[in-house]
Design a protein around this motif. Sequence first.
Motif, PDB file in Angstrom:
ATOM      1  N   ALA A  47      -0.083 -28.576  -8.436  1.00 25.88           N
ATOM      2  CA  ALA A  47      -0.099 -29.119  -7.398  1.00 25.88           C
ATOM      3  C   ALA A  47      -0.129 -28.739  -5.350  1.00 25.88           C
ATOM      4  N   SER A  48      -0.190 -27.624  -5.621  1.00 25.22           N
ATOM      5  CA  SER A  48      -0.618 -26.671  -4.778  1.00 25.22           C
ATOM      6  C   SER A  48      -2.059 -26.149  -4.397  1.00 25.22           C
ATOM      7  N   GLY A  49      -2.856 -26.425  -5.439  1.00 21.80           N
ATOM      8  CA  GLY A  49      -3.975 -26.016  -5.331  1.00 21.80           C
ATOM      9  C   GLY A  49      -5.074 -24.794  -6.316  1.00 21.80           C
ATOM     10  N   VAL A  50      -3.846 -24.495  -7.264  1.00 21.72           N
ATOM     11  CA  VAL A  50      -4.308 -23.245  -7.620  1.00 21.72           C
ATOM     12  C   VAL A  50      -4.628 -23.380  -9.258  1.00 21.72           C
ATOM     13  N   SER A  51      -5.929 -23.205  -9.810  1.00 19.37           N
ATOM     14  CA  SER A  51      -6.452 -23.516 -10.937  1.00 19.37           C
ATOM     15  C   SER A  51      -5.603 -22.842 -12.169  1.00 19.37           C
ATOM     16  N   ILE A  52      -4.497 -23.548 -12.594  1.00 20.90           N
ATOM     17  CA  ILE A  52      -4.230 -22.596 -13.849  1.00 20.90           C
ATOM     18  C   ILE A  52      -4.212 -23.193 -15.323  1.00 20.90           C
ATOM     19  N   ASP A  53      -5.550 -22.657 -16.448  1.00 18.14           N
ATOM     20  CA  ASP A  53      -5.775 -22.690 -17.519  1.00 18.14           C
ATOM     21  C   ASP A  53      -4.540 -23.141 -18.332  1.00 18.14           C
ATOM     22  N   ASP A  54      -4.172 -24.270 -19.573  1.00 17.64           N
ATOM     23  CA  ASP A  54      -3.738 -23.875 -20.717  1.00 17.64           C
ATOM     24  C   ASP A  54      -4.537 -24.481 -21.540  1.00 17.64           C
ATOM     25  N   GLU A  55      -3.820 -24.353 -22.437  1.00 18.35           N
ATOM     26  CA  GLU A  55      -4.096 -24.415 -24.659  1.00 18.35           C
ATOM     27  C   GLU A  55      -2.949 -24.594 -24.960  1.00 18.35           C
ATOM     28  N   MET A  56      -2.888 -25.867 -25.870  1.00 23.89           N
ATOM     29  CA  MET A  56      -1.922 -26.255 -27.384  1.00 23.89           C
ATOM     30  C   MET A  56      -1.829 -24.770 -28.280  1.00 23.89           C
ATOM     31  N   VAL A  57      -0.920 -24.454 -28.741  1.00 25.13           N
ATOM     32  CA  VAL A  57      -0.236 -23.409 -29.576  1.00 25.13           C
ATOM     33  C   VAL A  57       0.050 -24.113 -30.375  1.00 25.13           C
ATOM     34  N   LYS A  62       5.370 -24.294 -35.203  1.00 24.25           N
ATOM     35  CA  LYS A  62       5.909 -25.316 -33.597  1.00 24.25           C
ATOM     36  C   LYS A  62       4.536 -25.256 -32.761  1.00 24.25           C
ATOM     37  N   ARG A  63       4.338 -25.743 -32.213  1.00 23.45           N
ATOM     38  CA  ARG A  63       2.978 -25.879 -30.968  1.00 23.45           C
ATOM     39  C   ARG A  63       4.262 -25.787 -29.439  1.00 23.45           C
ATOM     40  N   PHE A  64       3.017 -25.480 -29.209  1.00 20.75           N
ATOM     41  CA  PHE A  64       3.913 -24.692 -27.283  1.00 20.75           C
ATOM     42  C   PHE A  64       2.714 -24.208 -26.973  1.00 20.75           C
ATOM     43  N   LYS A  65       2.538 -24.716 -25.595  1.00 20.21           N
ATOM     44  CA  LYS A  65       1.381 -24.173 -24.675  1.00 20.21           C
ATOM     45  C   LYS A  65       0.995 -22.774 -23.967  1.00 20.21           C
ATOM     46  N   ARG A  66       0.118 -22.237 -23.894  1.00 22.97           N
ATOM     47  CA  ARG A  66       0.523 -21.121 -23.543  1.00 22.97           C
ATOM     48  C   ARG A  66      -0.585 -20.650 -22.018  1.00 22.97           C
ATOM     49  N   TYR A  67      -0.429 -20.493 -20.790  1.00 18.82           N
ATOM     50  CA  TYR A  67      -1.083 -21.196 -19.445  1.00 18.82           C
ATOM     51  C   TYR A  67      -1.254 -19.370 -18.498  1.00 18.82           C
ATOM     52  N   TRP A  68      -2.782 -19.412 -18.203  1.00 19.70           N
ATOM     53  CA  TRP A  68      -3.081 -18.505 -17.808  1.00 19.70           C
ATOM     54  C   TRP A  68      -4.098 -18.801 -16.611  1.00 19.70           C
ATOM     55  N   ILE A  69      -4.331 -17.424 -15.823  1.00 22.30           N
ATOM     56  CA  ILE A  69      -5.472 -18.028 -14.297  1.00 22.30           C
ATOM     57  C   ILE A  69      -6.998 -17.275 -14.839  1.00 22.30           C
ATOM     58  N   ASP A  70      -7.481 -17.968 -15.424  1.00 23.96           N
ATOM     59  CA  ASP A  70      -9.171 -17.148 -15.605  1.00 23.96           C
ATOM     60  C   ASP A  70      -9.905 -16.242 -14.546  1.00 23.96           C
ATOM     61  N   GLN A  71      -9.335 -16.272 -13.178  1.00 23.74           N
ATOM     62  CA  GLN A  71     -10.833 -14.830 -12.462  1.00 23.74           C
ATOM     63  C   GLN A  71      -8.574 -14.732 -11.549  1.00 23.74           C
ATOM     64  N   PRO A  72      -7.860 -13.624 -11.670  1.00 25.57           N
ATOM     65  CA  PRO A  72      -6.335 -13.862 -11.330  1.00 25.57           C
ATOM     66  C   PRO A  72      -7.293 -12.873  -9.305  1.00 25.57           C
ATOM     67  N   ALA A  73      -7.945 -12.834  -9.420  1.00 29.48           N
ATOM     68  CA  ALA A  73      -8.605 -11.649  -7.961  1.00 29.48           C
ATOM     69  C   ALA A  73      -8.862 -12.830  -7.443  1.00 29.48           C
ATOM     70  N   GLN A  74      -9.490 -14.064  -7.296  1.00 29.95           N
ATOM     71  CA  GLN A  74      -9.226 -14.998  -6.861  1.00 29.95           C
ATOM     72  C   GLN A  74      -8.759 -15.430  -6.560  1.00 29.95           C
ATOM     73  N   GLN A  75      -7.341 -15.768  -6.840  1.00 32.17           N
ATOM     74  CA  GLN A  75      -6.505 -17.011  -6.730  1.00 32.17           C
ATOM     75  C   GLN A  75      -4.969 -16.305  -5.938  1.00 32.17           C
ATOM     76  N   THR A  76      -4.958 -16.986  -4.716  1.00 33.17           N
ATOM     77  CA  THR A  76      -3.470 -16.556  -4.552  1.00 33.17           C
ATOM     78  C   THR A  76      -2.906 -17.625  -3.388  1.00 33.17           C
ATOM     79  N   VAL A  77      -1.077 -17.975  -4.137  1.00 32.29           N
ATOM     80  CA  VAL A  77      -0.097 -19.163  -2.995  1.00 32.29           C
ATOM     81  C   VAL A  77       0.575 -17.416  -2.355  1.00 32.29           C
ATOM     82  N   GLU A  78       1.117 -18.187  -0.763  1.00 28.98           N
ATOM     83  CA  GLU A  78       1.951 -17.396  -0.231  1.00 28.98           C
ATOM     84  C   GLU A  78       3.196 -18.469  -0.290  1.00 28.98           C
TER      85      GLU A  78
END
Length: 80
Positions: A47-57, A62-78
């Motif tokens: 909601a604050s604008g960070v692009s976070i990807d996810d996949e169902m594993v 058991k089923r669960f989501k895994r989250y990551w950021i594709d391009q960590p060098a370009q994302q910052t949130v204070e």
Amino acid sequence: MNTRQTKQTYGQIIMAHLLAGKTITNMQAYDEYGMTCLAQRISELRASGVSIDDEMVTQNGKRFKRYWIDQPAQQTVEGA
């Protein structure tokens, strides 16, 4: 002189984890940070604008989501 350090919020902890190029799941968040509300923190970061990807594993039935950021060098949130 104030020597107390400011405690990081869960959002800041998750951002630091993701920006380090790591993935995270609910169980990892609980094991590593004692956090039981990963989905809520991910929602707030998105909601604050960070692009976070996810996949169902599916693992061991058991089923669960895994989250990551594709391009960590370009994302910052204070103050997340």
